[in-house]
Design a protein around this motif. Structure first.
Motif, mmCIF file in Angstrom:
data_model
loop_
_atom_site.group_PDB
_atom_site.id
_atom_site.type_symbol
_atom_site.label_atom_id
_atom_site.label_comp_id
_atom_site.label_asym_id
_atom_site.label_seq_id
_atom_site.Cartn_x
_atom_site.Cartn_y
_atom_site.Cartn_z
ATOM 1 N N TYR A 31 0.737 -1.240 -0.233
ATOM 2 C CA TYR A 31 0.081 -0.011 0.055
ATOM 3 C C TYR A 31 0.887 1.174 -0.171
ATOM 4 O O TYR A 31 0.577 2.302 0.445
ATOM 5 C CB TYR A 31 -0.895 -0.119 1.324
ATOM 6 C CG TYR A 31 -1.882 -1.141 0.878
ATOM 7 C CD1 TYR A 31 -3.049 -1.026 0.132
ATOM 8 C CD2 TYR A 31 -1.862 -2.415 1.637
ATOM 9 C CE1 TYR A 31 -4.026 -2.128 -0.035
ATOM 10 C CE2 TYR A 31 -2.739 -3.648 1.310
ATOM 11 C CZ TYR A 31 -3.478 -3.166 0.702
ATOM 12 O OH TYR A 31 -4.555 -4.444 0.439
ATOM 13 N N ALA A 32 2.247 1.240 -0.606
ATOM 14 C CA ALA A 32 3.172 2.418 -0.647
ATOM 15 C C ALA A 32 3.100 3.086 0.496
ATOM 16 O O ALA A 32 2.933 4.410 0.479
ATOM 17 C CB ALA A 32 2.697 3.071 -1.807
ATOM 18 N N LEU A 33 3.280 2.625 2.023
ATOM 19 C CA LEU A 33 3.064 3.410 3.243
ATOM 20 C C LEU A 33 4.520 3.745 3.811
ATOM 21 O O LEU A 33 4.485 4.632 4.597
ATOM 22 C CB LEU A 33 2.751 2.413 4.149
ATOM 23 C CG LEU A 33 1.221 2.040 3.845
ATOM 24 C CD1 LEU A 33 0.468 0.953 4.573
ATOM 25 C CD2 LEU A 33 0.111 3.119 3.803
ATOM 26 N N GLU A 34 5.637 3.497 2.910
ATOM 27 C CA GLU A 34 7.042 3.729 3.614
ATOM 28 C C GLU A 34 7.138 5.395 3.414
ATOM 29 O O GLU A 34 6.587 6.034 2.565
ATOM 30 C CB GLU A 34 7.995 3.382 2.316
ATOM 31 C CG GLU A 34 9.325 3.141 2.991
ATOM 32 C CD GLU A 34 9.646 1.957 4.019
ATOM 33 O OE1 GLU A 34 9.881 2.350 5.120
ATOM 34 O OE2 GLU A 34 9.176 0.856 3.820
ATOM 35 N N GLY A 35 7.422 5.841 4.383
ATOM 36 C CA GLY A 35 7.665 7.335 4.706
ATOM 37 C C GLY A 35 6.429 8.069 4.835
ATOM 38 O O GLY A 35 6.516 9.346 5.287
ATOM 39 N N LYS A 36 5.312 7.275 5.035
ATOM 40 C CA LYS A 36 3.899 7.746 5.406
ATOM 41 C C LYS A 36 3.523 7.669 7.024
ATOM 42 O O LYS A 36 2.544 8.066 7.427
ATOM 43 C CB LYS A 36 2.818 7.509 4.573
ATOM 44 C CG LYS A 36 3.197 7.959 3.178
ATOM 45 C CD LYS A 36 1.724 7.176 2.160
ATOM 46 C CE LYS A 36 2.261 7.542 0.876
ATOM 47 N NZ LYS A 36 1.448 6.879 0.153
ATOM 48 N N LEU A 37 4.239 6.761 7.580
ATOM 49 C CA LEU A 37 3.866 6.331 8.936
ATOM 50 C C LEU A 37 4.538 7.142 9.980
ATOM 51 O O LEU A 37 5.653 7.431 9.799
ATOM 52 C CB LEU A 37 4.098 4.833 9.124
ATOM 53 C CG LEU A 37 3.370 4.002 7.972
ATOM 54 C CD1 LEU A 37 3.949 2.366 8.207
ATOM 55 C CD2 LEU A 37 2.082 3.939 8.308
ATOM 56 N N ALA A 38 3.891 7.521 11.140
ATOM 57 C CA ALA A 38 4.451 8.261 12.105
ATOM 58 C C ALA A 38 5.159 7.376 13.291
ATOM 59 O O ALA A 38 6.004 7.918 14.059
ATOM 60 C CB ALA A 38 3.334 8.897 12.774
ATOM 61 N N SER A 39 4.844 5.973 13.153
ATOM 62 C CA SER A 39 5.342 5.149 14.314
ATOM 63 C C SER A 39 6.287 4.121 13.533
ATOM 64 O O SER A 39 6.169 3.891 12.459
ATOM 65 C CB SER A 39 4.303 4.720 15.155
ATOM 66 O OG SER A 39 3.789 3.757 14.396
ATOM 67 N N GLU A 40 6.978 3.212 14.368
ATOM 68 C CA GLU A 40 7.433 2.037 13.976
ATOM 69 C C GLU A 40 6.519 0.849 14.283
ATOM 70 O O GLU A 40 6.933 -0.349 14.066
ATOM 71 C CB GLU A 40 8.982 1.709 14.633
ATOM 72 C CG GLU A 40 9.739 2.968 14.765
ATOM 73 C CD GLU A 40 10.741 2.676 15.781
ATOM 74 O OE1 GLU A 40 11.717 2.838 15.614
ATOM 75 O OE2 GLU A 40 10.170 2.721 16.999
ATOM 76 N N THR A 41 5.493 1.080 14.448
ATOM 77 C CA THR A 41 4.454 -0.153 15.044
ATOM 78 C C THR A 41 3.767 -0.939 13.678
ATOM 79 O O THR A 41 3.487 -0.271 12.575
ATOM 80 C CB THR A 41 3.361 0.183 15.863
ATOM 81 O OG1 THR A 41 2.605 1.125 14.996
ATOM 82 C CG2 THR A 41 3.945 1.038 16.989
ATOM 83 N N ASP A 42 3.447 -2.162 14.051
ATOM 84 C CA ASP A 42 2.660 -2.921 12.818
ATOM 85 C C ASP A 42 1.157 -2.476 12.817
ATOM 86 O O ASP A 42 0.610 -2.492 12.114
ATOM 87 C CB ASP A 42 2.695 -4.293 13.423
ATOM 88 C CG ASP A 42 2.472 -4.907 14.862
ATOM 89 O OD1 ASP A 42 2.623 -3.718 15.516
ATOM 90 O OD2 ASP A 42 1.955 -5.923 14.842
ATOM 91 N N SER A 43 0.858 -2.074 14.066
ATOM 92 C CA SER A 43 -0.652 -1.508 14.238
ATOM 93 C C SER A 43 -0.903 -0.333 13.428
ATOM 94 O O SER A 43 -2.209 -0.332 12.859
ATOM 95 C CB SER A 43 -0.704 -0.903 15.780
ATOM 96 O OG SER A 43 -0.126 -1.870 16.696
#
Ligand code: M6R
Length: 605
Positions: free
Chosen positions: A111-123
């Motif tokens: 889902y091309a989320l690299e760089g878009k997430l604020a945390s390191e979590t799987d959640s």
């Protein structure tokens, strides 16, 4: 691991969630957070640290709303920091999660989320996938997302455009839910629900629930409405507090005489052990050729005592396997192997997976579980509930001794089913079992004496606990108790084995706790005690009251245990060992109930 809470209704959700998180904190205490949803949007307050720290932060941030979700975390993916604390938010989605998403890397890529997430979590990845699928229909987005997830999860979700509503779904990790006076509540366990109601239900796996001020609706993953199977809390609700003790652990140790009674008495009919209410047919106790106990930690130690009892009294082979190792040793279980799964929480994933595997191999199964309706209880053919009531302290005490009580009952019922004992033998056994509560009371009455004896251990770096046979089994548990809450390295060692290497570690700085309760092992155990004393070790001895002690002047620390028949001495000795661990932790000024790095319910492999 991790505690989750969701509330929607007419009251201040912040206060309700903070109170609930305090009750759930034993499930994990690395960080805590809440999110409130109202017409103006979603407000998240979260931070690393305990719930009390979150409470302080809430005083500053003043979140407002009558609908919210809250989380207390035991870190798995991503370190302990504010960013990794739950709730997580992505787009219009806010969620909390208990469990592990195994394919979070694949999902991040897909889902091309690299760089878009604020945390390191799987959640947070789950929140992002939900956002991807959300087109205004929460059920549809949840269904599509769940089908993409691999792993375990209990998810509580809020959608920005669905004020007043909380959605939840789970696989393996638990969620219970209930209707309150003006809304609804969900939680990881009933502890947080009992302040509102005693009627609740366990959300079935892969079912989606929606909480609103009108109550709760439930659908399966095909979108069909599902019936709710209501349960009632059957323990005294007033038991869920600390009852005036400084820590839950002390309260739970003190409750043991009562909960042992509640576990055994309803299962004795006409002087015989009776599992009629549980529907357990005698055939499975009579016809099995061997028994395999699967459990973890304290529950496994209870299994080791069960092994000694059953092998000695019934004469069939019993294996006790650490559930986390079960699958990796090519287990040999079949239709002739009775599998007994033991678990306080009923949610330990290692035990659950091992049990499911054994059932696939055709083994009949009984689980011994404390929490009603828990996954292990539902995954086994038969269940015997320990009536210990809620156990909140991470260190297990009353759950252990009630598990033992059930194992004594199983042993006796096996003897009945196999016609092994005379009536007199059975009566003597049951009478002795019924004496356990009063004998425990006698140990508890001497708790201050035990407290005084712990002085030698307080500043130790290492402690050894030695004994043979049943005494060794008890010490495995005593040693786990000491190390987990005092952080003192402690090892239980079969005393005859010391001389094969480990005795090299014994010095005058190594306190040794020795338990001598078994007549047939006594002389050998004393020889082993002499061996460590000769190397300078100070020995704290736990010995029966009626046992003569040679050279009594030489013993500085002796605790006398009330006398029972040898197979039952486990009970008073265990209580004494629990108190030793408790007082060492207390005097070291540690957080007895919430030892570092641990969590009460272990739902990760
Ligand atoms: O809930 P369970 O009985 O399956 O838990 C298994 C272990 O994690 C547990 O017994 C643990 O060892 C104790 N809390 C330690 O006191």
């Amino acid at each position: 691991m991790c505690g989750i809470i969701g509330y929607t209704g007419k009251d201040d959700a912040k206060e309700i969630m903070l109170d609930a998180l305090e009750l759930l904190e034993y499930r994990g205490y690395d960080s805590a957070g809440i999110a409130l949803l109202n017409e103006n949007g979603t407000q998240i307050v979260k931070r690393a640290g305990r719930v009390k720290d979150l409470r302080n932060l809430c005083k500053e941030k003043k979140p407002v709303g009558c609908c919210g979700i809250g989380h207390t975390r035991w870190a798995t993916h991503g370190g302990v920091c504010d960013e990794n604390a739950h709730p997580h938010r992505f787009g219009r989605i806010t969620l909390i999660h208990n469990g592990i998403i195994e394919n979070y890397r694949e999902l991040t890529e897909k889902y091309a989320l690299e760089g878009k997430l604020a945390s390191e979590t799987d959640s947070e990845v789950v929140a992002a996938v939900l956002e991807h699928f959300y087109e205004g229909d929460p059920y549809s987005a949840i269904r599509k997302t769940v089908l993409k997830l691999k792993g375990t999860f209990a998810l509580a979700i809020m959608f920005d455009d669905q004020p007043g509503k909380i959605y939840a779904v789970r696989n393996v990790s638990p969620i219970v839910a209930a209707v309150t006076e003006d809304g609804a509540i969900l939680s990881s366990d009933v502890a947080a629900i009992v302040p509102f109601t005693t009627d609740y239900f366990v959300v079935p796996e892969f079912h989606v629930i929606c909480l609103s001020t009108d109550g709760i609706e439930m659908f399966d993953l095909s979108g069909d409405k599902a019936e709710i199977d209501w349960l009632k809390v059957d323990w005294d609700v007033s038991r869920s507090g600390k009852g005036g003790y400084p820590f839950y652990m002390e309260k739970e140790i003190m409750e043991q005489p009562q909960v042992i009674k509640e576990t055994i008495l309803p299962r004795i009919r006409d002087g015989k052990p009776d599992f009629g209410k549980e529907g357990i047919p005698d055939e499975i106790l009579r016809d099995c050729k061997r028994i395999c106990v699967i459990a973890c930690g304290t529950a496994m130690h209870a299994g080791l005592v069960g092994k000694s009892l059953i092998q000695a009294m019934i004469g069939i082979h019993v294996d006790v396997v650490m559930a986390s190792e079960f699958m990796y040793n090519d287990p040999v279980v079949d239709k002739d192997t009775l599998v007994i799964a033991i678990s306080q929480s009923g949610e330990t994933i290692d035990t659950l997976e091992a049990l499911k595997f054994a059932r696939k191999c055709g083994s009949p199964s009984i689980s011994i579980v404390n929490v009603k309706g828990a996954s292990i209880a539902r995954a086994s053919e038969y269940v015997i509930y320990t009536n210990a009531g809620p156990e909140i302290a991470v260190a297990s005490t009353k759950a252990y001794t009630t598990q033992l009580a059930v194992l004594y009952l199983i042993t006796a019922r096996m003897a009945v089913a196999r016609k092994l004992w005379s009536d007199e033998q059975l009566t003597a056994f049951i009478d002795e079992l019924c004496r356990v509560p009063e004998v425990m009371e006698a140990v508890l009455a001497k708790k201050e004496e035990i407290h005084r004896l712990t002085g030698t251990i307080l500043n130790a770096k290492d402690v050894f606990m030695i004994g043979r046979g049943l005494d060794y089994s008890i010490l495995l548990e005593g040693s786990l108790k000491l190390k987990e809450i005092s952080y003192i390295h402690s090892e239980a060692y079969a005393s005859g084995e010391l001389k094969h290497g480990t005795i090299a570690l014994i010095t005058e700085d190594t306190p040794v706790i020795a338990v001598v309760t078994q007549e047939k092992l006594k002389s050998k155990e004393f020889s082993n005690i002499r061996e460590v004393q000769s190397r300078g070790a100070r020995v704290l001895l736990l010995l029966k009251e009626n046992e003569e002690l040679e050279e009594s002047g030489q013993w500085s620390s002796v605790f006398r245990l009330p006398v029972m028949e040898d197979p039952f001495m486990v009970m008073p000795a265990s209580v004494a060992l629990q108190l030793i661990a408790y007082y060492v932790s207390l005097d070291k000024g540690l957080d007895v109930d919430k030892p570092r790095n641990l969590a009460k319910v272990v739902t990760v492999e």
